[in-house]
Enzyme design. Sequence first.
Site, short mmCIF file in Angstrom:
data_model
loop_
_atom_site.label_atom_id
_atom_site.label_comp_id
_atom_site.label_asym_id
_atom_site.label_seq_id
_atom_site.Cartn_x
_atom_site.Cartn_y
_atom_site.Cartn_z
N GLU A 148 -87.76 -42.94 -16.05
CA GLU A 148 -87.84 -42.32 -14.72
C GLU A 148 -87.11 -40.97 -14.78
O GLU A 148 -85.93 -40.94 -15.11
CB GLU A 148 -87.20 -43.24 -13.68
CG GLU A 148 -87.98 -44.53 -13.47
CD GLU A 148 -87.22 -45.55 -12.65
OE1 GLU A 148 -87.45 -45.64 -11.45
OE2 GLU A 148 -86.37 -46.27 -13.24
N ASN A 187 -85.38 -50.01 -10.43
CA ASN A 187 -84.30 -50.94 -10.07
C ASN A 187 -84.33 -51.32 -8.60
O ASN A 187 -83.85 -52.39 -8.22
CB ASN A 187 -82.94 -50.39 -10.49
CG ASN A 187 -82.59 -50.84 -11.90
OD1 ASN A 187 -82.94 -51.95 -12.31
ND2 ASN A 187 -81.93 -49.98 -12.66
#
Length: 305
Positions: A148, A187
């Site tokens: 990311e 996450n």
Amino acid sequence: MTAMAKARIGVLGAGLMGHGIAQIFALHGHDVVVYDPAQGALDTLKARVAANLRDLGEDERAAERVTPSSTIEGAARDADFVVEAALENLEVKQGLFAEVEKHARADAVLASNTSVIPITAIMKHVADGSRALGTHWWNPPYLVPLVEVISAERTSQRAIDWTMKLHTSIGKTPVHVKKDAPGFVGNRLQHALWREAISLVEHGICDAETVDIVVKASFGRRLAVLGPLENADLVGTDLTLAIHQTVLPSIDSRPGPSPYLKTLVDHGKLGFKSGEGFRKWSPEEQAALRLKVLHHLKAARDSGA
Ligand SMILES: NC(=O)c1ccc[n+]([C@@H]2O[C@H](COP(=O)([O-])OP(=O)(O)OC[C@H]3O[C@@H](n4cnc5c(N)ncnc54)[C@H](O)[C@@H]3O)[C@@H](O)[C@H]2O)c1
């Protein structure tokens, strides 16, 4: 931001993530200098990288492009790209970037591999925030494709574009996270699921083993090829809306960690490291599960999934 045919990479932290990140850059021909304050981590760095490469059937000589450094300056000086993979602690990370800025070239891109801490906070004291961003890899870095690439408040598009290209060129799957939210994308999704998983156990709806069986034997099977929003489109947004009207009001939406989780921690039930968490784990069971995950990830990589 120089051409990336052969970039110079600085890595801060030679732990689980740092050595794996170094390995991937080295495998793709880049020279990597890795800083760690722990001499033991530096002493074993090259051997750990070489062992991974051997295990993966890749060219072990790539480990020669990884150089340990006992100073931040050694890793930051001359680097095109500096990525931090030190402790998950805001002050430690802020301190590291303050030091990096003293030594790094003015055009070097600076990145943090934090799991969940907002990049804007980590880079708060960096003078030129336009070159500071997040690159969040997944464990193990040499088997999980995603990175990311996170824009903080001051990050320039140029730095993002360069970083996306760099990570594509080393075989990763970079995605651009446009806003800096704690936990980024992966996450946030993962821990939304864990919150509900813990809540199901806490409320006696099923036991921990059942939660895991349900995930692994049902939608977990599809997840590698069918993302949640692809799935919503596949079944229809109208059906998704109807399901949400019924189910969302009873799904856990508490803003803090579950009291059940806190109780486990308070009682020393820390998972593998204490032999019991949500479930009991013998050393043999722990080793078997770790091996199973590794085999699965290798098979996914080899199948090009
Ligand atoms: N483990 C994961 O699954 C995972 C996944 C993605 C991101 N991350 C993030 O990556 C970072 C590193 O995690 P890890 O799992 O590799 O941890 P780790 O404990 O394996 O390694 C951390 C390393 O940082 C070193 N260190 C300590 N203080 C330092 C300092 N001041 N400067 C530089 N290095 C220092 C330690 O000696 C150690 O070698 C954390 O921010 C973590 O949240 C971890």
